[in-house]
Design a protein around this motif. Structure first.
Motif, PDB file in Angstrom:
ATOM      1  N   LEU A   1      -8.591   1.718 -72.683  1.00  0.00           N
ATOM      2  CA  LEU A   1      -8.443   1.086 -73.988  1.00  0.00           C
ATOM      3  C   LEU A   1      -7.213   1.614 -74.718  1.00  0.00           C
ATOM      4  CD1 LEU A   1      -9.639  -0.784 -76.188  1.00  0.00           C
ATOM      5  CD2 LEU A   1     -10.842   1.220 -77.056  1.00  0.00           C
ATOM      6  N   THR A   2      -6.927   2.896 -74.557  1.00  0.00           N
ATOM      7  CA  THR A   2      -5.767   3.483 -75.234  1.00  0.00           C
ATOM      8  C   THR A   2      -4.480   2.792 -74.788  1.00  0.00           C
ATOM      9  OG1 THR A   2      -6.899   5.604 -75.430  1.00  0.00           O
ATOM     10  CG2 THR A   2      -4.506   5.626 -75.653  1.00  0.00           C
ATOM     11  N   GLY A   3      -4.284   2.692 -73.479  1.00  0.00           N
ATOM     12  CA  GLY A   3      -3.091   2.016 -72.970  1.00  0.00           C
ATOM     13  C   GLY A   3      -3.070   0.545 -73.343  1.00  0.00           C
ATOM     14  N   CYS A   4      -4.223  -0.105 -73.209  1.00  0.00           N
ATOM     15  CA  CYS A   4      -4.309  -1.527 -73.547  1.00  0.00           C
ATOM     16  C   CYS A   4      -4.036  -1.752 -75.033  1.00  0.00           C
ATOM     17  CB  CYS A   4      -5.676  -2.091 -73.180  1.00  0.00           C
ATOM     18  SG  CYS A   4      -5.902  -2.324 -71.417  1.00  0.00           S
TER      19      CYS A   4
ATOM     20  N   PHE B   1     -11.606  -5.517 -84.036  1.00  0.00           N
ATOM     21  CA  PHE B   1     -12.869  -6.049 -83.523  1.00  0.00           C
ATOM     22  C   PHE B   1     -12.740  -6.463 -82.059  1.00  0.00           C
ATOM     23  CE2 PHE B   1     -15.710  -9.764 -82.874  1.00  0.00           C
ATOM     24  CZ  PHE B   1     -16.928  -9.098 -82.985  1.00  0.00           C
ATOM     25  N   ALA B   2     -11.631  -7.099 -81.714  1.00  0.00           N
ATOM     26  CA  ALA B   2     -11.396  -7.538 -80.333  1.00  0.00           C
ATOM     27  C   ALA B   2     -11.362  -6.343 -79.383  1.00  0.00           C
ATOM     28  CB  ALA B   2     -10.094  -8.325 -80.240  1.00  0.00           C
ATOM     29  N   LEU B   3     -10.704  -5.267 -79.789  1.00  0.00           N
ATOM     30  CA  LEU B   3     -10.636  -4.072 -78.946  1.00  0.00           C
ATOM     31  C   LEU B   3     -12.004  -3.405 -78.826  1.00  0.00           C
ATOM     32  CD1 LEU B   3      -7.190  -2.731 -80.160  1.00  0.00           C
ATOM     33  CD2 LEU B   3      -7.703  -3.717 -77.909  1.00  0.00           C
ATOM     34  N   LEU B   4     -12.779  -3.411 -79.899  1.00  0.00           N
ATOM     35  CA  LEU B   4     -14.137  -2.852 -79.851  1.00  0.00           C
ATOM     36  C   LEU B   4     -15.014  -3.654 -78.888  1.00  0.00           C
ATOM     37  CD1 LEU B   4     -16.426  -0.981 -80.837  1.00  0.00           C
ATOM     38  CD2 LEU B   4     -16.814  -2.641 -82.686  1.00  0.00           C
TER      39      LEU B   4
END
Length: 144
Positions: free
Chosen positions: A14-17, A113-116
């Motif tokens: 998630l960090t890289g994305c 929200f999308a990343l969560l």
């Protein structure tokens, strides 16, 4: 594998994305691009930064470039694909999110929200993949 390990692997991804997603969305929005090119740029940058984070860790473990590339592709590809489908899909279905300006709470709220949502959906997938000895499991030994 534990849920903690899967969550840790997903957070790494998630960090890289997120770096790539945010940068891509900011660049595309700033340049006034339509949704298609903005999403493509965000996806390309998400893959770049996702693989880059893994690459840095593996290079610190003194692995050669061929092995680093092989391990990074094996460790992150499925996770990044799933994450990108989810977070870009969420951004596209939230009315007005992609067209909101960078100063808009809608844009940043929708992106967060999308990343969560991507994290929550990708974590059980990563747990299953890691349990099979694939995905992030292939680089786990090099994280020390």
């Amino acid at each position: 594998m534990t849920w903690r390990t899967a969550a840790s692997a997903t957070l790494h991804c998630l960090t890289g994305c997120a770096i790539g997603e945010v940068l891509g969305m900011v660049i595309g929005t700033t340049l006034g691009w339509s949704n298609g090119p903005t999403v493509v740029l965000a996806i390309v940058l998400a893959f770049f930064f996702g693989y880059a984070l893994t690459t840095v860790g593996l290079r610190k473990a003194d692995l050669g470039w061929r092995e680093v590339v092989r391990l990074a592709l094996a460790a992150d590809t499925v996770s990044i694909i799933v994450m990108e489908i989810i977070d870009n899909g969420v951004m596209l279905v939230i009315p007005g999110a992609m067209d909101a300006g960078l100063a808009s709470g809608l844009f940043w709220g929708a992106l967060a929200f999308a990343l969560l949502v991507a994290f929550l959906i990708t974590t059980p997938i990563n747990k299953w993949i890691i349990g099979k000895g694939k995905g992030h499991a292939v680089v786990h030994a090099y994280h020390h």
